[in-house]
Each structure stands twice: as C-alpha cells, then as structure tokens.
Design a protein around this motif. Structure first.
Motif, PDB file in Angstrom:
ATOM      1  N   UNK A 209      44.536  45.080  36.762  1.00 29.03           N
ATOM      2  CA  UNK A 209      43.219  44.584  37.130  1.00 29.03           C
ATOM      3  C   UNK A 209      43.004  44.556  38.637  1.00 29.03           C
ATOM      4  N   UNK A 210      41.724  44.657  39.028  1.00 25.45           N
ATOM      5  CA  UNK A 210      41.351  44.546  40.441  1.00 25.45           C
ATOM      6  C   UNK A 210      41.614  43.148  40.979  1.00 25.45           C
ATOM      7  N   UNK A 211      41.896  42.177  40.105  1.00 24.66           N
ATOM      8  CA  UNK A 211      42.198  40.822  40.551  1.00 24.66           C
ATOM      9  C   UNK A 211      43.521  40.756  41.309  1.00 24.66           C
ATOM     10  N   UNK A 212      44.430  41.699  41.040  1.00 25.35           N
ATOM     11  CA  UNK A 212      45.768  41.635  41.629  1.00 25.35           C
ATOM     12  C   UNK A 212      45.945  42.723  42.678  1.00 25.35           C
ATOM     13  N   UNK A 213      46.542  42.338  43.801  1.00 25.36           N
ATOM     14  CA  UNK A 213      46.788  43.284  44.879  1.00 25.36           C
ATOM     15  C   UNK A 213      48.164  43.099  45.467  1.00 25.36           C
ATOM     16  N   UNK A 214      48.405  43.795  46.600  1.00 23.50           N
ATOM     17  CA  UNK A 214      49.679  43.730  47.308  1.00 23.50           C
ATOM     18  C   UNK A 214      50.837  44.145  46.406  1.00 23.50           C
ATOM     19  N   UNK A 215      50.619  45.179  45.595  1.00 22.46           N
ATOM     20  CA  UNK A 215      51.667  45.686  44.706  1.00 22.46           C
ATOM     21  C   UNK A 215      51.365  47.141  44.387  1.00 22.46           C
ATOM     22  N   UNK A 216      52.292  48.021  44.728  1.00 21.86           N
ATOM     23  CA  UNK A 216      52.085  49.447  44.467  1.00 21.86           C
ATOM     24  C   UNK A 216      52.364  49.824  43.026  1.00 21.86           C
ATOM     25  N   UNK A 217      53.312  49.140  42.373  1.00 23.20           N
ATOM     26  CA  UNK A 217      53.772  49.577  41.057  1.00 23.20           C
ATOM     27  C   UNK A 217      53.487  48.597  39.939  1.00 23.20           C
ATOM     28  N   UNK A 218      53.640  47.299  40.191  1.00 22.68           N
ATOM     29  CA  UNK A 218      53.637  46.363  39.073  1.00 22.68           C
ATOM     30  C   UNK A 218      53.184  44.986  39.508  1.00 22.68           C
ATOM     31  N   UNK A 219      52.543  44.268  38.576  1.00 23.80           N
ATOM     32  CA  UNK A 219      52.166  42.868  38.772  1.00 23.80           C
ATOM     33  C   UNK A 219      52.702  42.059  37.600  1.00 23.80           C
ATOM     34  N   UNK A 220      53.427  40.994  37.908  1.00 28.84           N
ATOM     35  CA  UNK A 220      53.934  40.071  36.892  1.00 28.84           C
ATOM     36  C   UNK A 220      53.260  38.729  37.118  1.00 28.84           C
ATOM     37  N   UNK A 221      52.397  38.331  36.181  1.00 27.29           N
ATOM     38  CA  UNK A 221      51.671  37.069  36.293  1.00 27.29           C
ATOM     39  C   UNK A 221      52.206  36.101  35.247  1.00 27.29           C
ATOM     40  N   UNK A 222      52.787  34.985  35.720  1.00 26.40           N
ATOM     41  CA  UNK A 222      53.366  33.970  34.850  1.00 26.40           C
ATOM     42  C   UNK A 222      52.404  32.799  34.732  1.00 26.40           C
ATOM     43  N   UNK A 223      52.170  32.334  33.505  1.00 27.71           N
ATOM     44  CA  UNK A 223      51.243  31.235  33.249  1.00 27.71           C
ATOM     45  C   UNK A 223      52.019  29.993  32.829  1.00 27.71           C
ATOM     46  N   UNK A 224      51.776  28.883  33.513  1.00 29.17           N
ATOM     47  CA  UNK A 224      52.516  27.662  33.216  1.00 29.17           C
ATOM     48  C   UNK A 224      51.946  26.957  31.991  1.00 29.17           C
ATOM     49  N   UNK A 225      52.752  26.092  31.400  1.00 25.51           N
ATOM     50  CA  UNK A 225      52.351  25.301  30.237  1.00 25.51           C
ATOM     51  C   UNK A 225      51.156  24.425  30.609  1.00 25.51           C
ATOM     52  N   UNK A 226      50.142  24.377  29.734  1.00 26.84           N
ATOM     53  CA  UNK A 226      48.963  23.546  29.996  1.00 26.84           C
ATOM     54  C   UNK A 226      49.276  22.065  29.836  1.00 26.84           C
ATOM     55  N   UNK A 227      49.796  21.684  28.676  1.00 27.62           N
ATOM     56  CA  UNK A 227      50.106  20.282  28.426  1.00 27.62           C
ATOM     57  C   UNK A 227      51.347  20.205  27.541  1.00 27.62           C
ATOM     58  N   UNK A 228      52.433  19.584  27.997  1.00 26.80           N
ATOM     59  CA  UNK A 228      53.643  19.478  27.176  1.00 26.80           C
ATOM     60  C   UNK A 228      53.365  18.751  25.866  1.00 26.80           C
ATOM     61  N   UNK A 229      54.255  18.933  24.904  1.00 24.97           N
ATOM     62  CA  UNK A 229      54.034  18.378  23.564  1.00 24.97           C
ATOM     63  C   UNK A 229      54.250  16.872  23.503  1.00 24.97           C
ATOM     64  N   UNK A 230      55.194  16.317  24.298  1.00 23.20           N
ATOM     65  CA  UNK A 230      55.567  14.913  24.141  1.00 23.20           C
ATOM     66  C   UNK A 230      56.363  14.437  25.346  1.00 23.20           C
ATOM     67  N   UNK A 231      56.613  13.125  25.386  1.00 25.20           N
ATOM     68  CA  UNK A 231      57.563  12.572  26.349  1.00 25.20           C
ATOM     69  C   UNK A 231      58.970  12.983  25.929  1.00 25.20           C
ATOM     70  N   UNK A 232      59.736  13.511  26.860  1.00 26.07           N
ATOM     71  CA  UNK A 232      61.106  13.863  26.529  1.00 26.07           C
ATOM     72  C   UNK A 232      61.916  14.093  27.796  1.00 26.07           C
ATOM     73  N   UNK A 233      63.241  13.917  27.654  1.00 23.38           N
ATOM     74  CA  UNK A 233      64.175  14.233  28.718  1.00 23.38           C
ATOM     75  C   UNK A 233      65.118  15.308  28.238  1.00 23.38           C
ATOM     76  N   UNK A 234      65.435  16.247  29.105  1.00 17.61           N
ATOM     77  CA  UNK A 234      66.298  17.364  28.732  1.00 17.61           C
ATOM     78  C   UNK A 234      67.492  17.423  29.668  1.00 17.61           C
ATOM     79  N   UNK A 235      68.674  17.353  29.076  1.00 17.79           N
ATOM     80  CA  UNK A 235      69.920  17.444  29.830  1.00 17.79           C
ATOM     81  C   UNK A 235      70.509  18.837  29.631  1.00 17.79           C
TER      82      UNK A 235
END
Length: 716
Positions: A209-235
């Motif tokens: 897309x024309x939205x992405x620039x500064x890349x001759x070969x490839x664009x990798x767009x990562x989308x973060x989680x909108x809202x986690x499922x619950x309160x939790x701790x991860x070890x």
C-alpha cells in the motif's frame, strides 16, 4: 338464478376495473434475469417474488402514490415510485450488485495477512510462537514464508533478493527504528519485542500500500492486542533467562507490564560453542502497554519498551595471532508510541499516532571506542472515507525525523546528520463488482537533508473467479533513504529506488490455501563505496540491479486430523552492482532456491503439540580471490531441521522444548580469506559458520488467574 349470476359478474367486473396489475421482469446490470427477488409495496403487506425467469405479477386494490420496492441478496435495494390506478403498470428494474466485504475480492499481490479479522488467513498470530525454527522470535515464523531467504548467521528478514535494510517494520502503523537487536558479525539477531504483544500481522513481499514507505522490498506491520481477555500474571522460566508479565483489565481500559532478563553464560557452559566468548550475550528489557476505549468506537493505545544488552567476543582471522581481536558491544534501546483509531460520522474513520525510537551502540575493538546513536521520530494521521460500498478513499500525512551520529570517544571526534521528511499519501479502492477491484495510490515526500522530492505511484487490480480463486496484479515504485552508516559520509545521497511488478494467484477455501506469485524488481541508485566500516570512501549511487522469480505456498489444515502444515518454495534470480562490487553479481544474501516445510500436529491423549520445520537453500555466493571475478563461488546448501514440543499438563501451564539444526549440520555462510597470498601463491581461508552446532530452548510458562483454564496464548 340469472339475477344472482348477473350480480356476481357486475361486482367482479367492478373490482377488476378498480385493480392495478404491476408486472415486469427483474434484471441485473449484465442483463441477466434475477429469480427470487422480494417485491412489495412499502408500508403495506402486499407483495410477491420474481419467478425463475425473473418475471413478476403483483395485483393490488391500493390506489394513489406508492413505492414499489425490489430486494435481493447481493444487490442494492431498488425503489420505484408509482401512481396506482386501475390498469396495468410495467416495470423492468435493473438491480445493481452490492459489495459484500465477506465475499468480495481482495488485493493479494505481494501480501500475506495474519489476522483473525481477515477472510484469507495465511499465517495466524499463534504461529509466531509455535513454529519450531522461530524460537519465539516474531520474525522467525515469517522466515518460513514465500519470498524470504534463510540467512542463518543474520536473523533479519531478507525478501526477494533484497538485503535486510530493505524491510521496514511497523507497530500499529507506526515505524519502528532499529527493530532488531545489535549484534556481532555471524551472531544471529532477534527482534526486540514480545510476540504475545501482537494479535496479527500484515507481511508484504512487495507491491504494498501507498500508506507504507521507506522500504524497497517489504513491509511488516504488526498489530497489537486491542483488549486482553482477563486479569492474569504470566511467569516465564527459560533455559536462557526468565520473565514476568502482569495484565490488569477494566471495563474500558487495561494495563500490561512485563520484565525479562537473559544471560547465555550458564547455557554456553553446558553446550559447546564454536566462538571464543569473553562474555556471553546478556541483557534485560521492560515493557508497559495501556489501552483505553472511548465512546462506542474509539481506542487509544500507549506502548513503551526499554532494553539493554551486551557481549564480548574474540574474533580471529586468518592472520590473527593468539585469540585475535576482542570486540565488545553495549546497547541501549528505547521505543515508545501512542496510537489511536476512531470511527467518525458519515462513514469516516480516523487513525494515527506518534512513535519515537532511540538506539545507542557502544563498540570497542582493538583499542578503538565508537559510539553510534540512531533516532527515528514518526508522526502520522490518516482519514478513510467510504463514499459508497463501491468507492473508498484513504488519505494521510506523515512526518519523519531521522537523526544519526557517530563518535570516536578517545579522539573526541563526531559526525552527524538530521533529516526531516514530510510525506503525503492517498489511495483509492473502487469495486467494479464483487469480483473486480481496482486500487490506485500515490505517495510523495521531501527530504530536507538531500533537498530531494519524490513521487511514488502504486497500482493493484484483482479479479475473483467462480471457484473462489483470485488473480491479482500489482505495480509501483518504492523509495528509501540511504542507510545511515553510508549516508553519514555523503549527506547529499538521494533515495534508492525499486520498481515492482507482481502477478499473484490465491485460492483459500475449506482450510486450504494455495498461493503462487511471479515478480520482477528493478533497482536504481544503489549505493557503492570503497574502504571499510568507519572509513568508507567514494560513497556514491552508481549501482543498479534486478530481482526476478516466483514462489509457491501451500497450507493445509484439513487433510489430516489435528495437523496443520505448509510448504514453501521460492526461486530468485537476483543480480546487482552495489557496495564494493564493480560488476553485476548475485548477492550473498540472495540464494537462488529457497524452500521450507512446517508441520504441527496436536496429540490429544498426550496434551501435546509436536512441531517440525525444515528450511533449505542452495547456498551463498562469495568471492574466492584464488580465481578471477567477483562472487565467483558458492557454499554448499544451507539446511536446518528444527523440532518443537509443547506440552500442556494443566490448562494454565505450558512446557515448551525446541531445538534447531537437530542433526548438527555444519552450515557455512562464506569464507574469510587472508589479505595476502601464502608462499604457494594461494589465499588461505577459514569458513564462516554458526556459533554452535545447534541451539536448545526450554521454557516453562505458568499463568496465574482466577480462571484456572487461562494461559499466555489467550491473547494470540
């Protein structure tokens, strides 16, 4: 009796004379008749349906002004104002096709999407952490996709004959500077970010897309989680470190914080290493991310990451005495961003934000102390307007600030530059029908440092067949600033340019995906130079080149029970004049043949998922000074067989074990030659390989929450 019959015929004639007959045939825009169309008078209970040949007949006693409504699935509602009076009315409506987001064709040329919100899922977010060869790295899973090349001693993304600098990474649409950790030569690097942060991704191998620039070969767009499922701790307890992640969730907001530490010293004391480490790689990172909903359709996200790491390594060459030269690296990195999205009235949607990254590297080698600092500031605002179900327009403005400096600490010398680059882009989608879409875009920008402006047109066309398969064509121009390490020697350097042409076929149905793509890239203004790092001379843009080829991808989640697998093959013919090369050569980072196999199988009785990934290419080019020419030799093929085992003894406990290069193949990435010939007139060499025959990763992941069934895969 005659009187009764006479009365009946008189009444019948009176009723018939007062009735209106509405009749006709319903057509689509191609002139084909449409059966089963719902036809009724608005505000009444009177209606009918069209027959198999599209004809209809509606009889009514209603008189006066009415609206005759025609409705059918897949077509726009047609309304015909009529004045009803005794007699016949003929209507021949033509219904226009509606554009259905779930069934309409989409642009697929160059694009691989990994989001549950998309119809054609090529790679799911959970694959990032379950592909054995990925070892939990965000980019590792993408290295098994078509168009990528396995460069095992680097770790970054190399796409279709392009080097790693030609791929740009974005988080929630915002550019990430220095997304990969700083490392030494032949020590693979990784992305800096936790894979659990992301819900999906868009990976483009070209024609994006024309939205992405500064890349001759490839664009990798990562989308973060909108809202986690619950309160939790991860070890997390790993064979190379440990970490903790805490998530708190409210009705309209959430907060997640994490901290991790790694140190390879204990691991390297147990597993034989090919490199001479003075201090094994070590480091820590911390992240904080917050989300806030506002209204019915707004979302604000804030994210901050900070990390530090280091290593010390003895580097021996063919002419080195003893252990060689000691290289020390200390890195500090900070990244923060604020992003938002909002649905506005009248079919408008808005999104954008701001990001800032700062990377500081301190190198020490042979008594030389160097400090490099790279900073990127990115601001962005985008507006999307759906004028109809057929036409939409995306417009955006961006501003980039690139800052780079190099310091010789002992000599108290510094060189630096700052570049401001305002950018504007626009892109329109037009659906001719559910089967045919046109996308055209334009991106323009200006570099204050280089006093250069550019205009990049982009174009895509896609057609969908009756069997759900679709054909896409994409073409466009892509511009990118020169890499900082060379631009610092010549601040008048202009953009490097690549023109893309892509033809794509995609079929995704019933749990199976087939994707085949042919491509051609034409490079202009590639950088050329002489000398060594920090001593480059004659830095110019006299290079050019091309990359052409094809790739095939097949994924199957249906043929075998509880099994998901995909196969990839890529052919790349790439040659270029660049760097210190004076002739057209095949770059070392562009193997001609690349393949991969990934298999994941769930065994319910063992509560386990077994995984296997095999990556192969036909070898890397290098220059052997014992023979004439440049890039005149090639290593033997690269092969890496990795296995993984994920065991869930309890719903909130995951034990993961992975090993790459299982059979310990001695992969060679090139050869390092002595600068002078020996007495026999030959240049001696030593192979460039990996730091260890294989790498083991053992991880234990425990989730603490009220819901004992929760684990750290919930948000993927």
């Amino acid at each position: 009796m005659k009187i009764l019959l006479s009365t009946f015929f008189i009444l019948w004639s009176t009723i018939a004379l007062s009735q209106t007959i509405i009749e006709g045939i319903v057509f689509d825009h191609k002139g084909t008749t449409i059966p089963g169309v719902n036809i009724y008078l608005r505000g009444t209970f009177e209606g009918t349906s069209s027959e198999i040949d599209g004809s209809f007949n509606l009889v009514t006693d209603i008189e006066g002004e009415v609206i005759v409504v025609f409705q059918a699935l897949g077509f726009k509602t047609f309304e015909s104002p009529q004045t009803l009076k005794a007699g016949n009315i003929v209507i021949r409506p033509v219904l226009k096709e509606t554009i259905n987001e779930m069934t309409a064709v989409t642009i697929s040329a160059g694009a691989l999407e990994a989001s549950d919100e998309k119809k054609s899922i090529v790679l799911k977010p959970v694959d990032i952490v379950t592909v054995p060869s990925a070892m939990g790295d965000v980019v590792g899973a993408f290295q098994t996709l078509p168009g990528t090349a396995a460069v095992g001693n680097d770790g970054r993304l190399f796409v279709r004959g392009g080097d790693a600098s030609e791929t740009a990474i974005f988080i929630d649409g915002m550019k990430v500077g220095n997304a990969f950790g700083t490392t030494a030569a032949n020590v693979p690097t990784r992305t800096r970010f936790n894979p659990n942060l992301f819900k999906g991704s868009f990976f483009s191998t070209g024609g994006y897309s024309a939205e992405y620039g500064h890349a001759l070969s490839s664009a990798l767009s990562l989308n973060t989680v909108d809202m986690p499922a619950r309160n939790q701790g991860d070890i997390s307890i790993l064979s190379v470190g440990a970490g903790y992640n805490q998530t708190l969730v409210g009705k309209k907001n959430s907060l997640t914080a994490s901290a991790n530490y790694f140190d390879l010293s204990p691991y390297q004391s147990l597993v034989r290493q090919n490199f001479d480490w003075e201090r094994a790689p070590y480091g820590w990172d911390a992240e904080v991310s917050g989300r806030q909903k506002w209204g019915n359709s707004g979302m604000l996200k804030a994210y901050f990451h900070t990390s530090a790491n280091g290593m010390k390594l003895w580097q021996k060459t063919s002419q080195s005495q003893g252990r060689g030269s000691l290289l020390g690296i200390d890195n500090n990195y900070h990244f923060g961003q604020l992003s938002f999205k909002q649905l506005a009235g009248e079919s408008w949607s808005l999104y954008g934000g701001m990001s800032f990254s700062s990377n500081t590297d301190n190198f020490s080698i042979a008594g030389l102390n160097v400090r490099n600092q790279n900073q990127v500031l990115h601001g962005k605002m985008v507006a999307v307007k759906d004028f109809s179900d057929k036409f939409s327009l995306k417009t955006g403005v961006e501003h980039f600030v690139f800052s780079y400096s190099e310091n010789l600490i002992t000599e108290d010398l510094e060189r630096s530059f700052v570049d401001h680059q305002p950018t504007v882009f626009a892109e329109a989608d037009y659906y001719f029908s559910n089967k045919l879409i046109l996308r055209s875009g334009l991106r323009t920008g200006y570099s204050a440092l280089g006093e250069e402006s550019w205009l990049d047109p982009r174009f895509s066309l896609a057609y969908k067949f009756q069997n759900q398969g679709q054909l896409s064509l994409a073409a466009g121009r892509y511009s990118q600033s020169a890499v900082e390490q060379l631009r610092i020697f010549n601040t008048e350097l202009q953009n490097t340019v690549a023109d893309h042409l892509i033809l794509n076929y995609l079929l995704s149905t019933n749990g199976r995906t087939i994707r085949a793509e042919a491509f051609y890239k034409d490079y202009k203004n590639l950088l050329t130079f002489e000398g060594m790092p920090y001593q480059y001379e004659n830095v110019a843009q006299q290079g050019a080149g091309f990359a052409r080829g094809m790739d095939v991808f097949y994924r199957d989640q249906k043929s075998f029970k509880n099994t998901d697998f995909w196969l990839t093959y890529s052919y790349v013919d790439s040659k270029r004049v660049f760097a210190q090369f004076n002739t057209m050569v095949q770059p070392w980072f562009a193997p001609r043949h690349n393949g991969s196999v990934v298999v994941k199988h769930w065994i319910q009785a063992l509560k386990s998922q077994l995984g296997l990934s095999w990556v192969i290419n036909d070898g890397y080019t290098f220059t052997d000074p014992n023979f004439p020419g440049e890039m005149n030799a090639k290593t033997r093929s690269f092969q890496d067989l990795s296995i993984g085992w994920s065991y869930l003894p309890k719903p909130n406990l995951i034990i993961h074990l992975a090993c790459n290069n299982v059979y310990g193949r001695e992969n060679v990435f090139g050869y390092q030659f002595s600068p002078q010939a020996n007495e026999a007139g030959r240049f001696e060499s030593q192979p460039v390989g990996l730091q260890a025959p294989r790498f083991f990763l053992l991880g234990v992941f425990l989730t603490l929450s009220k819901d004992k069934n929760a684990n750290n895969l919930n948000n993927l």
